[in-house]
Design a protein around this motif. Structure first.
Motif, short mmCIF file in Angstrom:
data_model
loop_
_atom_site.label_atom_id
_atom_site.label_comp_id
_atom_site.label_asym_id
_atom_site.label_seq_id
_atom_site.Cartn_x
_atom_site.Cartn_y
_atom_site.Cartn_z
N CYS A 94 0.82 -1.20 0.12
CA CYS A 94 0.13 0.03 0.19
C CYS A 94 0.97 1.33 -0.19
CB CYS A 94 -1.01 0.08 1.28
SG CYS A 94 -2.05 1.45 1.21
N ASP A 95 1.01 2.11 -0.99
CA ASP A 95 1.72 3.06 -1.16
C ASP A 95 1.02 4.25 -0.39
OD1 ASP A 95 2.20 1.41 -4.15
OD2 ASP A 95 4.19 2.83 -3.38
N ILE A 96 1.69 4.88 0.39
CA ILE A 96 1.11 5.94 1.27
C ILE A 96 0.53 7.06 0.39
CG2 ILE A 96 1.44 7.43 3.04
CD1 ILE A 96 1.13 4.50 3.88
N GLY A 97 -0.44 7.54 0.74
CA GLY A 97 -1.05 8.70 -0.31
C GLY A 97 -1.42 8.51 -1.50
N CYS A 98 -1.17 7.15 -2.13
CA CYS A 98 -1.62 6.78 -3.36
C CYS A 98 -3.39 6.63 -3.36
CB CYS A 98 -1.01 5.73 -3.93
SG CYS A 98 -1.41 5.23 -5.53
N CYS A 99 -3.89 7.31 -3.79
CA CYS A 99 -5.63 7.54 -3.73
C CYS A 99 -6.04 6.09 -4.53
CB CYS A 99 -6.21 8.63 -4.04
SG CYS A 99 -5.49 10.20 -2.87
N CYS A 100 -5.41 5.78 -5.46
CA CYS A 100 -6.07 4.83 -6.39
C CYS A 100 -5.47 3.37 -6.02
CB CYS A 100 -5.80 5.18 -7.86
SG CYS A 100 -4.00 5.54 -8.33
N ASP A 101 -4.62 3.28 -5.23
CA ASP A 101 -3.82 1.92 -4.91
C ASP A 101 -4.98 1.13 -4.00
OD1 ASP A 101 -0.70 0.89 -3.61
OD2 ASP A 101 -2.15 -0.15 -4.84
N THR A 102 -6.06 0.93 -4.44
CA THR A 102 -7.05 0.40 -3.69
C THR A 102 -6.84 -1.19 -3.61
OG1 THR A 102 -8.62 -0.07 -5.73
CG2 THR A 102 -8.75 2.16 -4.25
N VAL A 103 -6.31 -1.95 -4.48
CA VAL A 103 -6.09 -3.15 -4.07
C VAL A 103 -5.05 -3.58 -3.24
CG1 VAL A 103 -5.30 -5.47 -5.52
CG2 VAL A 103 -6.70 -3.58 -6.88
N ASP A 104 -4.00 -2.86 -3.18
CA ASP A 104 -2.89 -3.23 -2.29
C ASP A 104 -3.48 -2.78 -1.05
OD1 ASP A 104 -0.25 -2.69 -4.74
OD2 ASP A 104 -1.58 -4.19 -4.23
N CYS A 105 -4.13 -1.60 -0.61
CA CYS A 105 -4.39 -1.04 0.54
C CYS A 105 -5.71 -1.91 1.00
CB CYS A 105 -4.76 0.60 0.46
SG CYS A 105 -3.26 1.45 -0.01
N GLY A 106 -6.45 -2.57 0.35
CA GLY A 106 -7.45 -3.42 0.78
C GLY A 106 -8.77 -2.42 1.14
N VAL A 107 -8.92 -1.39 0.69
CA VAL A 107 -9.94 -0.40 0.95
C VAL A 107 -10.57 0.13 -0.35
CG1 VAL A 107 -10.50 2.01 1.92
CG2 VAL A 107 -8.82 0.31 3.12
N ASP A 108 -11.79 0.00 -0.53
CA ASP A 108 -12.54 0.55 -1.89
C ASP A 108 -12.29 2.18 -2.03
OD1 ASP A 108 -14.82 -1.91 -1.70
OD2 ASP A 108 -12.81 -2.01 -2.55
N ASN A 109 -12.72 2.56 -1.08
CA ASN A 109 -12.39 4.38 -0.96
C ASN A 109 -11.46 4.77 -0.13
OD1 ASN A 109 -13.17 6.91 -1.40
ND2 ASN A 109 -15.13 6.57 -0.49
N LEU A 110 -10.01 5.34 -0.85
CA LEU A 110 -9.22 5.76 0.07
C LEU A 110 -9.47 7.16 0.40
CD1 LEU A 110 -6.25 3.81 -1.84
CD2 LEU A 110 -7.10 3.48 0.66
N THR A 111 -10.49 7.69 0.05
CA THR A 111 -10.52 9.27 0.55
C THR A 111 -10.66 9.45 1.86
OG1 THR A 111 -13.05 9.05 0.17
CG2 THR A 111 -11.60 9.75 -1.84
N SER A 112 -11.22 8.43 2.81
CA SER A 112 -11.32 8.47 4.02
C SER A 112 -9.99 8.08 4.95
CB SER A 112 -12.33 7.52 4.54
OG SER A 112 -12.07 6.21 4.39
N VAL A 113 -8.71 7.70 3.91
CA VAL A 113 -7.73 7.11 4.67
C VAL A 113 -6.64 8.36 4.30
CG1 VAL A 113 -5.85 5.44 4.54
CG2 VAL A 113 -8.33 4.96 4.18
N PHE A 114 -6.40 8.65 3.20
CA PHE A 114 -5.63 9.61 2.57
C PHE A 114 -6.29 11.20 2.45
CE2 PHE A 114 -2.76 6.28 2.91
CZ PHE A 114 -3.05 5.38 1.59
N THR A 115 -5.23 11.93 2.51
CA THR A 115 -5.74 13.37 2.34
C THR A 115 -5.20 13.59 0.97
OG1 THR A 115 -3.55 14.10 3.37
CG2 THR A 115 -5.46 14.38 4.85
N GLY A 116 -5.80 14.86 0.35
CA GLY A 116 -5.78 15.25 -0.90
C GLY A 116 -6.41 14.39 -2.01
N CYS A 117 -7.15 13.55 -1.52
CA CYS A 117 -7.89 12.87 -2.76
C CYS A 117 -8.96 13.51 -3.10
CB CYS A 117 -8.36 11.33 -2.12
SG CYS A 117 -7.07 10.03 -1.73
N PRO A 118 -9.48 13.34 -4.29
CA PRO A 118 -10.56 14.20 -4.83
C PRO A 118 -11.78 13.71 -4.19
CG PRO A 118 -9.30 13.13 -6.71
CD PRO A 118 -8.61 12.64 -5.61
N GLN A 119 -12.55 14.90 -3.76
CA GLN A 119 -13.71 14.94 -2.95
C GLN A 119 -14.91 15.00 -3.84
OE1 GLN A 119 -13.61 13.97 0.15
NE2 GLN A 119 -11.38 13.81 0.24
#
Length: 532
Positions: A94-119
């Motif tokens: 899971c690359d820190i701050g990568c909003c589209c790395d959903t497969v490796d991070c195991g989270v479908d929506n990373l906007t609640s995990v990383f800042t700076g993601c499109p809202q």
């Protein structure tokens, strides 16, 4: 009363997100003091090492001096594309701050995990979804996301973005010295989602009650603040080594309550009043972890806080229970951290008592036979298991099965049928059955399914006779949840039949069974701290 305040959308929206943003940035890390309580503001050196690791880049190393500005720790905000995730630099990680790395991070929506993601643009006033219990509004005016409940009127012209200042992972990833702990409240009671203030009596240090939680990895982070009325259980892992077995306070049950007190109501940082503090009471005495033959014994595996509160928003009592377990050295331990909020004041009983008309378990069941109210009975038992005229009353909610052996020298189908019915059902089947107790009960129908009668049957050809009676009674709890009443909804008599030749050459077995089926439909529980 508390939960109704949660529906004041504009005020709560501004207040909650302001506090959440302040909490994440100001309380993300905490200074190390003399106290070793892991759920308060201070953390041990072992916990600090985890926090530093989380602050590193994806390679796990740092180069050059540590940045002093928290906003420069993660300065890369990768763009999200629908075709290729250009910021996914490390496969299977899971690359820190990568909003589209959903497969490796195991989270479908990373906007609640990383800042700076499109809202996504949402119109209207929003609160966190878990705080909304029920909304009596037109569904067309409601928008629900993964974490927000938003209401907008038909003429809304202003659109707001989903707030960027929710507690998110990236806001805490920096190397600057942590700021002093302070929390501002404008009221003398806790509101929904307020952080819980703590006080360490041995060191006179204020802090916040923390609930360890997993970060991007499953390793436990001690930064997550517990929030008023947010009951939840979180699981995370800790590494157990020879050194941490006896020295890591996160593994020691004592560290979760020793000298720890909670503030009944929010207090200013410099005006701590000791009479407004409540101790955290342990439910037992637990041993400290120790190493025995490559195993660390008495390790805190589950920590559960139960905090009671009044209807005025004050904390009333706090207890903690810890479950210990042995863990092999150099193995990962999965810890569970639970915080439950419960109201201390019982529900007010109605001004006028409700008569207890429901049936009690074990009470006799009554029916009406040609206008006469009598107990509903089944066959009794005899010492030699031979069928007799003995009858026993059916008892509410008690399943029963009875049996006996029947012999007859009758040479007529009608006579033998009458004898068997007398044993199985008694004189008659009730016309209706009492739904409840009392001198004037309600009544419900009784259905019956008897054996068919063939006028041309003879003893030689065989008589269709009942041999088993099944009494099926449906019942349910009705009324208020805190004062339920048990009612019978209906009953059915079902006879099972087969052919017998007469006179009987050998005894046959007659059986009666009574089965009560609970048909209660309970309301779905509200989210949050309860229903009214």
């Amino acid at each position: 009363m508390l939960h109704r305040q949660c529906c004041c959308l504009p005020f709560i929206f501004c207040f909650l997100f302001g506090i959440l943003a302040q909490t994440d940035t100001e309380f993300g890390t905490t200074p190390n003091t003399a106290s070793t309580v892991t759920n308060g503001e201070t953390v041990s050196s072992a916990t600090r090492s985890f926090e530093v690791t989380d602050g590193m880049d994806s390679t796990g190393t740092t180069e050059g001096p540590l940045p002093q500005d928290p906003t420069t720790a993660l300065s890369v905000t990768p763009a999200v594309t629908t075709d290729v995730c250009v910021c996914d630099l490390t496969p299977n990680f899971c690359d820190i701050g990568c909003c589209c790395d959903t497969v490796d991070c195991g989270v479908d929506n990373l906007t609640s995990v990383f800042t700076g993601c499109p809202q996504k643009a949402i119109s209207g006033d929003c609160i966190e979804k878990w705080m909304m219990f029920h909304a009596n509004v037109d569904p067309s005016f409601v928008t629900v996301t993964d974490s927000l409940f938003c209401f907008h009127s038909g003429d809304d012209k202003v659109k707001v973005l989903a707030p960027d200042h929710l507690p998110v992972l990236a806001d805490s990833y920096h190397f600057s010295p942590p700021k002093p702990t302070s929390v501002g409240h404008s009221q003398l009671f806790y509101r929904a989602d307020d952080v819980i203030q703590t006080y360490f009596s041995d060191s006179s240090v204020q802090g916040l009650l923390r609930q360890p939680s997993p970060g991007v990895t499953s390793l436990c982070l001690n930064r997550n603040p517990a929030r008023f009325l947010r009951s939840q259980s979180l699981s995370c892992t800790r590494m157990v080594t020879r050194q941490s077995c006896s020295k890591d306070p996160n593994l020691n049950a004592l560290s979760y309550f020793s000298n720890l007190k909670l503030s009944k109501i929010p207090q200013p940082a410099k005006e701590q009043q000791l009479e407004l503090l409540i101790p955290v009471l342990p439910l037992s005495a637990w041993n400290a972890p120790s190493e025995q033959k490559d195993t660390c014994v008495d390790v805190a595996k589950k920590v559960e806080f139960i905090i009671t509160y009044t209807d005025r928003g004050e904390l009333h009592n706090a207890t903690v229970n810890v479950v210990l377990a042995p863990v092999k050295i150099d193995q990962l331990l999965q810890q569970v951290h639970s915080i439950q909020f419960k109201p201390v004041t019982p529900r007010k009983s109605p001004q006028q008592p409700i008569p207890l008309v429901g049936l009690r378990v074990g009470a006799g069941v009554f029916g009406r036979f040609d206008g006469a109210v009598e107990p509903v009975t089944i066959m009794g038992t005899s010492q030699d298991d031979v069928c007799s005229a003995t009858r026993e009353t059916i008892l509410f909610a008690q399943n029963t099965i009875k049996g006996c052996t029947f012999s007859s020298s009758a040479t007529d189908c009608s006579e033998m049928r009458h004898q068997i019915y007398q044993i199985l059902r008694g004189t008659a089947i009730p016309d209706v059955m009492a739904m409840n107790s009392g001198s004037e009960p309600d009544w419900t129908r009784v259905l019956k399914q008897e054996c068919p009668i063939n006028l041309e049957e003879t003893c030689d050809s065989g008589c269709v006779l009942p041999y088993l009676l099944s009494v099926q009674v449906l019942w349910a709890r009705m009324g208020l949840l805190h004062l339920p009443q048990s009612y019978i909804l209906g009953a059915k008599y079902i006879f099972q039949c087969r052919k017998f030749k007469c006179p009987l050459m050998s005894p046959i077995t007659l059986t009666t069974e009574v089965a009560f089926a609970d048909m209660t439909v309970y309301p779905k529980p509200f989210q949050g701290f309860g229903s009214t």
